[in-house]
Write a protein that holds these residues in place. Structure first.
Motif, PDB file in Angstrom:
ATOM      1  N   PHE A  94      -2.638  19.464  25.752  1.00 33.20           N
ATOM      2  CA  PHE A  94      -2.279  20.634  24.945  1.00 33.20           C
ATOM      3  C   PHE A  94      -1.240  21.504  25.659  1.00 33.20           C
ATOM      4  CE2 PHE A  94      -2.833  25.111  23.789  1.00 33.20           C
ATOM      5  CZ  PHE A  94      -2.630  25.050  22.414  1.00 33.20           C
ATOM      6  N   PHE A 151      -6.556  20.094  17.174  1.00 30.43           N
ATOM      7  CA  PHE A 151      -5.409  19.425  17.778  1.00 30.43           C
ATOM      8  C   PHE A 151      -5.806  17.997  18.129  1.00 30.43           C
ATOM      9  CE2 PHE A 151      -5.006  23.904  18.456  1.00 30.43           C
ATOM     10  CZ  PHE A 151      -3.677  24.155  18.163  1.00 30.43           C
ATOM     11  N   TRP A 181      -1.394  19.151  14.730  1.00 31.22           N
ATOM     12  CA  TRP A 181      -2.067  20.450  14.743  1.00 31.22           C
ATOM     13  C   TRP A 181      -2.466  20.759  13.311  1.00 31.22           C
ATOM     14  CZ3 TRP A 181       1.100  25.572  15.646  1.00 31.22           C
ATOM     15  CH2 TRP A 181       0.285  26.680  15.412  1.00 31.22           C
TER      16      TRP A 181
END
Length: 157
Positions: free
Chosen positions: A12, A61, A77
Motif C-alpha cells: 500500500f 485495497f 481500490w
C-alpha cells in the motif's frame, strides 16, 4: 481462485505514492488541472478520501494476482458507498501494469468486483473515467457500464 488479494501495508505504501502521481498526471492530461500544484492537489484529495490510509473505513485495497503469473498484475481500490436508497461499490482505481494490459485481466477483475459487491448486498458498481482514456471507456462499455453523468469544461483562457 480469486484474483483479488488483500493489499499488504507494505505494498500500500508504494501503491499510494504512485497513485498520487498518476492521478495528478491524468487530471493534467485531461485538462481538468494545471500542472503547477497538481501533485499537491492530488495528495490533498487522496488524504481527504483516506484519512486513515489503508485502514480507512469502507475502503478496500487489493493486489491483482493472476493464476498464470507469479506476481501482481495490477491493483484495485474500492469504496463501499451507501445512501438511503442504494449501495454502490465505487472503483476509485483499477490499474493493470502496462506489460499485462490487453490480456483480459481487467475484465476478470471487473467480474470479481461484481462478486465482491454481491457479497456485500450491493447492486451497483460505479467508477469515474477520464474523457481522454478511450481504451478504458471501451472496456467499461463492453462490460455493461453506462454513462450516468457527464462533466464538461470550456477553456476560455
Amino acid at each position: 481462485m480469486s484474483m483479488l488479494v488483500p493489499m499488504s501495508k507494505l505494498f500500500f505504501a508504494s501503491y499510494i505514492e504512485e497513485l498520487v502521481v498518476q492521478y495528478a498526471k491524468e487530471n493534467v492530461e485531461s485538462g481538468r488541472w494545471q500542472k503547477s500544484g497538481s501533485l499537491t492537489r492530488s495528495r490533498r484529495d487522496t488524504e481527504r478520501l483516506l484519512p486513515r490510509g489503508i485502514e480507512t473505513e469502507n475502503n478496500h485495497f487489493f493486489e491483482l494476482k493472476a493464476p498464470d503469473v507469479n506476481e501482481s498484475v495490477g491493483s484495485i481500490w474500492l469504496s463501499l458507498e451507501n445512501s438511503a436508497t442504494t449501495g454502490t461499490v465505487f472503483i476509485y482505481d483499477l490499474e493493470i501494469k502496462p506489460e499485462y494490459r490487453r490480456k483480459g485481466y481487467a475484465k476478470l477483475a471487473l467480474k470479481e468486483i461484481e462478486d465482491f459487491a454481491a457479497t456485500h448486498n450491493i447492486v451497483n458498481v460505479g467508477l469515474h473515467v477520464f474523457s481522454n482514456n478511450e481504451a478504458a471507456q471501451a472496456l467499461y462499455t463492453e462490460m455493461g457500464f453506462k454513462t450516468v453523468s457527464l462533466n464538461m469544461v470550456k477553456n476560455i483562457g
